[in-house]
Design a protein around this motif. Sequence first.
Motif, PDB file in Angstrom:
ATOM      1  N   ASP A   7       0.810  -1.217   0.000  1.00 20.33           N
ATOM      2  CA  ASP A   7       0.000   0.000   0.000  1.00 20.33           C
ATOM      3  C   ASP A   7       0.841   1.263   0.000  1.00 20.33           C
ATOM      4  O   ASP A   7       0.321   2.369  -0.089  1.00 20.33           O
ATOM      5  CB  ASP A   7      -0.996  -0.003   1.164  1.00 20.33           C
ATOM      6  N   LEU A   8       2.143   1.151   0.111  1.00 18.74           N
ATOM      7  CA  LEU A   8       2.995   2.330   0.006  1.00 18.74           C
ATOM      8  C   LEU A   8       3.141   2.787  -1.444  1.00 18.74           C
ATOM      9  O   LEU A   8       3.722   3.823  -1.717  1.00 18.74           O
ATOM     10  CB  LEU A   8       4.375   2.062   0.616  1.00 18.74           C
ATOM     11  N   ALA A  10       1.155   4.159  -3.207  1.00 19.06           N
ATOM     12  CA  ALA A  10       0.518   5.454  -3.446  1.00 19.06           C
ATOM     13  C   ALA A  10       1.505   6.604  -3.374  1.00 19.06           C
ATOM     14  O   ALA A  10       1.275   7.657  -3.959  1.00 19.06           O
ATOM     15  CB  ALA A  10      -0.612   5.681  -2.431  1.00 19.06           C
ATOM     16  N   VAL A  11       2.592   6.419  -2.649  1.00 17.68           N
ATOM     17  CA  VAL A  11       3.566   7.506  -2.499  1.00 17.68           C
ATOM     18  C   VAL A  11       4.969   7.111  -2.932  1.00 17.68           C
ATOM     19  O   VAL A  11       5.879   7.935  -2.904  1.00 17.68           O
ATOM     20  CB  VAL A  11       3.627   8.017  -1.033  1.00 17.68           C
ATOM     21  N   ASP A  60      14.703  11.568   6.373  1.00 17.23           N
ATOM     22  CA  ASP A  60      14.833  12.816   7.128  1.00 17.23           C
ATOM     23  C   ASP A  60      16.117  12.768   7.949  1.00 17.23           C
ATOM     24  O   ASP A  60      16.586  11.686   8.332  1.00 17.23           O
ATOM     25  CB  ASP A  60      13.668  12.955   8.122  1.00 17.23           C
ATOM     26  N   VAL A 159      10.937   5.233   3.222  1.00 15.65           N
ATOM     27  CA  VAL A 159      10.442   4.322   2.198  1.00 15.65           C
ATOM     28  C   VAL A 159      11.219   4.613   0.918  1.00 15.65           C
ATOM     29  O   VAL A 159      11.536   5.766   0.631  1.00 15.65           O
ATOM     30  CB  VAL A 159       8.946   4.561   1.916  1.00 15.65           C
TER      31      VAL A 159
ATOM     32  N   GLY B 263       5.730  11.978  10.457  1.00 16.31           N
ATOM     33  CA  GLY B 263       6.020  10.604  10.053  1.00 16.31           C
ATOM     34  C   GLY B 263       7.369  10.497   9.372  1.00 16.31           C
ATOM     35  O   GLY B 263       8.326  11.164   9.747  1.00 16.31           O
ATOM     36  N   ALA B 271       6.736  12.424  -0.115  1.00 18.06           N
ATOM     37  CA  ALA B 271       5.450  12.241   0.555  1.00 18.06           C
ATOM     38  C   ALA B 271       5.695  11.508   1.873  1.00 18.06           C
ATOM     39  O   ALA B 271       6.696  10.810   2.031  1.00 18.06           O
ATOM     40  CB  ALA B 271       4.494  11.449  -0.331  1.00 18.06           C
ATOM     41  N   ARG B 272       4.759  11.679   2.817  1.00 20.81           N
ATOM     42  CA  ARG B 272       4.970  11.186   4.163  1.00 20.81           C
ATOM     43  C   ARG B 272       4.129   9.951   4.443  1.00 20.81           C
ATOM     44  O   ARG B 272       3.041   9.777   3.876  1.00 20.81           O
ATOM     45  CB  ARG B 272       4.592  12.263   5.188  1.00 20.81           C
ATOM     46  N   VAL B 273       4.597   9.136   5.378  1.00 16.24           N
ATOM     47  CA  VAL B 273       3.839   7.985   5.863  1.00 16.24           C
ATOM     48  C   VAL B 273       3.696   8.117   7.378  1.00 16.24           C
ATOM     49  O   VAL B 273       4.687   8.363   8.076  1.00 16.24           O
ATOM     50  CB  VAL B 273       4.559   6.657   5.525  1.00 16.24           C
ATOM     51  N   ARG B 275       1.327   6.396  10.944  1.00 14.16           N
ATOM     52  CA  ARG B 275       0.463   5.310  11.419  1.00 14.16           C
ATOM     53  C   ARG B 275      -0.876   5.897  11.865  1.00 14.16           C
ATOM     54  O   ARG B 275      -0.936   7.062  12.260  1.00 14.16           O
ATOM     55  CB  ARG B 275       1.120   4.605  12.606  1.00 14.16           C
ATOM     56  N   LEU B 333      -4.940   8.324   1.899  1.00 14.29           N
ATOM     57  CA  LEU B 333      -4.056   9.397   1.441  1.00 14.29           C
ATOM     58  C   LEU B 333      -4.666  10.724   1.871  1.00 14.29           C
ATOM     59  O   LEU B 333      -5.808  11.035   1.509  1.00 14.29           O
ATOM     60  CB  LEU B 333      -3.912   9.317  -0.087  1.00 14.29           C
ATOM     61  N   LEU B 370       0.413   9.695   3.566  1.00 12.39           N
ATOM     62  CA  LEU B 370      -0.283   8.408   3.511  1.00 12.39           C
ATOM     63  C   LEU B 370      -0.356   7.853   4.920  1.00 12.39           C
ATOM     64  O   LEU B 370       0.675   7.622   5.559  1.00 12.39           O
ATOM     65  CB  LEU B 370       0.480   7.430   2.603  1.00 12.39           C
ATOM     66  N   ALA B 372      -0.983   4.689   6.912  1.00 11.99           N
ATOM     67  CA  ALA B 372      -0.995   3.246   6.635  1.00 11.99           C
ATOM     68  C   ALA B 372      -0.719   2.497   7.928  1.00 11.99           C
ATOM     69  O   ALA B 372       0.127   2.906   8.716  1.00 11.99           O
ATOM     70  CB  ALA B 372       0.080   2.900   5.590  1.00 11.99           C
TER      71      ALA B 372
END
Lengths: 384, 384
Positions: A7-8, A10-11, A60, A159, B263, B271-273, B275, B333, B370, B372
């Motif tokens: 599902d990652l 998407a980004v 980061d 990611v 995140g 883009a960020r992830v 939880r 998202l 995102l 997730a």
Amino acid sequence: MDRSLGDLGAVSGPARVAGPGEGIGADELGLATRNHGLPLEALRYDVTPPGLHYVLVHYDIPDTDAEDWRLTVGGRVLRPLEVDLAALRDLPVVTRRVTLECAGNGRARLTPRPVSQPWLVEAVSTAEWTGVPLAALLDAAGVAEDAVEAVFTGADHGVERGVEQDYRRSLPLATAADPGRDVLVAYGMNGAPLPPQHGSPLRLVVPGWYGMAHVKWLREITLTATPYTGFQQSTAYRLRQEPGEPGEPVTLIAPRALLAPPGFPDFMTRARVVRPGPVPLTGRAWSGHGPVVRVEVSEDGGAAWTDAEVVPDPAHPWAWAAWRTTWTATPGLRHLAVRATDATGRVQPLAAPWNRGGFANNLVQRVEVLCAPEPEDRGPSGTP
Amino acid sequence: MDRSLGDLGAVSGPARVAGPGEGIGADELGLATRNHGLPLEALRYDVTPPGLHYVLVHYDIPDTDAEDWRLTVGGRVLRPLEVDLAALRDLPVVTRRVTLECAGNGRARLTPRPVSQPWLVEAVSTAEWTGVPLAALLDAAGVAEDAVEAVFTGADHGVERGVEQDYRRSLPLATAADPGRDVLVAYGMNGAPLPPQHGSPLRLVVPGWYGMAHVKWLREITLTATPYTGFQQSTAYRLRQEPGEPGEPVTLIAPRALLAPPGFPDFMTRARVVRPGPVPLTGRAWSGHGPVVRVEVSEDGGAAWTDAEVVPDPAHPWAWAAWRTTWTATPGLRHLAVRATDATGRVQPLAAPWNRGGFANNLVQRVEVLCAPEPEDRGPSGTP
């Protein structure tokens, strides 16, 4: 272990190369505005001031705390260690001047262009790194007989191409444990603690290797009995022509020379302006394979070459060498080029060797220079 | 005086805006790889570490020598001065925490895009500047009755749109000589001498103004009886819709808030992830027109807004304020946005006001996140 998370998607997409005529896109620009190269005039400094040292951060910059930091040394060792900075400072200390270059330097000049951090030529710098020889740390832990690699884990988490991971890379034990290779666990840069963007409070320094090996925000060293096959080792940082190939690993820095662009620049094009007459040309040259033995300069875009004087510094074998020559500039638009040859006979190519990741590209640098006479009506300097 | 040199046209063109669909070009990329913004995670620091502070250098970083440096104060003064750093250090000293932002911040998001340094949103930082109040220095020189402006000259020399020049800007005397405006001739940054890229050994700091006013490598201050009309004052840094207009000058910083992206990031898209669950959101907000009184956050791309808590620091009126809130993230998202309002009622726009230079654009920031779930098969952290 790295985890592939569907599902990652998407980004986080797969690696790709730019289409014909495709300009630098939003993603590449987002990397270019946060990471940065060495402004080429800073080639004037033997040791790059920290804020001018090139920076490439995969995820980061982590929010680390030097007081609470612990480095573990485990896996195939006889005496697992967990040390804080005070304990590291009690171990033998060395300082080494080391030239670092990003493996992707020059990527943005390739055709087709691999889509990633779009370096032109400036992802290189030199610093004085202070820390503990990795060989001494491994001696303290005791290397098990079946260990073949050392795996280094940083605190930066993110990611990449759908794979969530901590940044992690390995070195062959023959490199990691060899005192002669001068691999360091460094806590100092240019006489001060590491700045956040350079790995505060601890990083690996692997002289002669491209930057991906110098794991920042180092928190864990694990010796393994089998080669490490994680993302940054087996998926990224391989020389491939096609996506499916295993590819050769990126390791030692290929030779390169850079010219500190002479005269003064145009703001937008960064092309240079000089006055007619003798113009000193200076720069740096380096190779991870051995000392640079020759630097050549071309005044005509690469047709004819003349030797510059190389000024090696035997006290700093892992750092770039200075070079210098004098160019007699005559009016007109000129195209300078420079190339290095190292002691192993490796020489910079005039046409870039291509690979899908845009790695280890050491194409010769070209600098456009307009030689123009001093304007006759030029008033006293500085009169507003 | 600035000199317009016809033959520099070979390397130095007029200002332009990008064509429809035109990607970032080689010239813009050349600027983006040498200049750099604040990596947004560094919004976590009240005071930006020097190497993370944004950098925009018009020409080259000059090769300056602090020992030999002289600053002259002349023109419409009663007692012309020439002072070295030791003499400056004998004058009254103050330290001010100041947020600087480049006037071109956000330029690369405009349509059509003005072709110049292609900032997205990250050209802002905060430092502690130490030096002499300019008002005290002007007092020492004695301001002539007919003086109306102070003109500041830096040591950086180059060409811009065909005009060869030293970088030079002016301030109205009412700003320059007002002790309450806290304009400084600074020789220290974050407790150390200025780094090369931030103006070593001397620079101007003009709290509340965009970065173009903070002349680096400052070597000359000249009071004038008429307004200064040089390149950086009358040609560059004007708000224009059409090339021929005189345009309004760029001066004070418009309000802006930035979110430290929550995140962890994807390497390529940034883009960020996160939880699912409560996610702390923190950032900074500032304005040159007055204190920031309100920061709002949107979880749905700007349709609905809720107030965040603004945490001003009265001890540092020229620095950004911290702000914070908590977001309850649910899977999917998400599109976060943030905007600031200052005490004068100025608020960030949802659609960017356009001008040919791409100046003073304070469009709201948008951050793709995102949310997730934690992967179920996730092993022990850090096991290679």
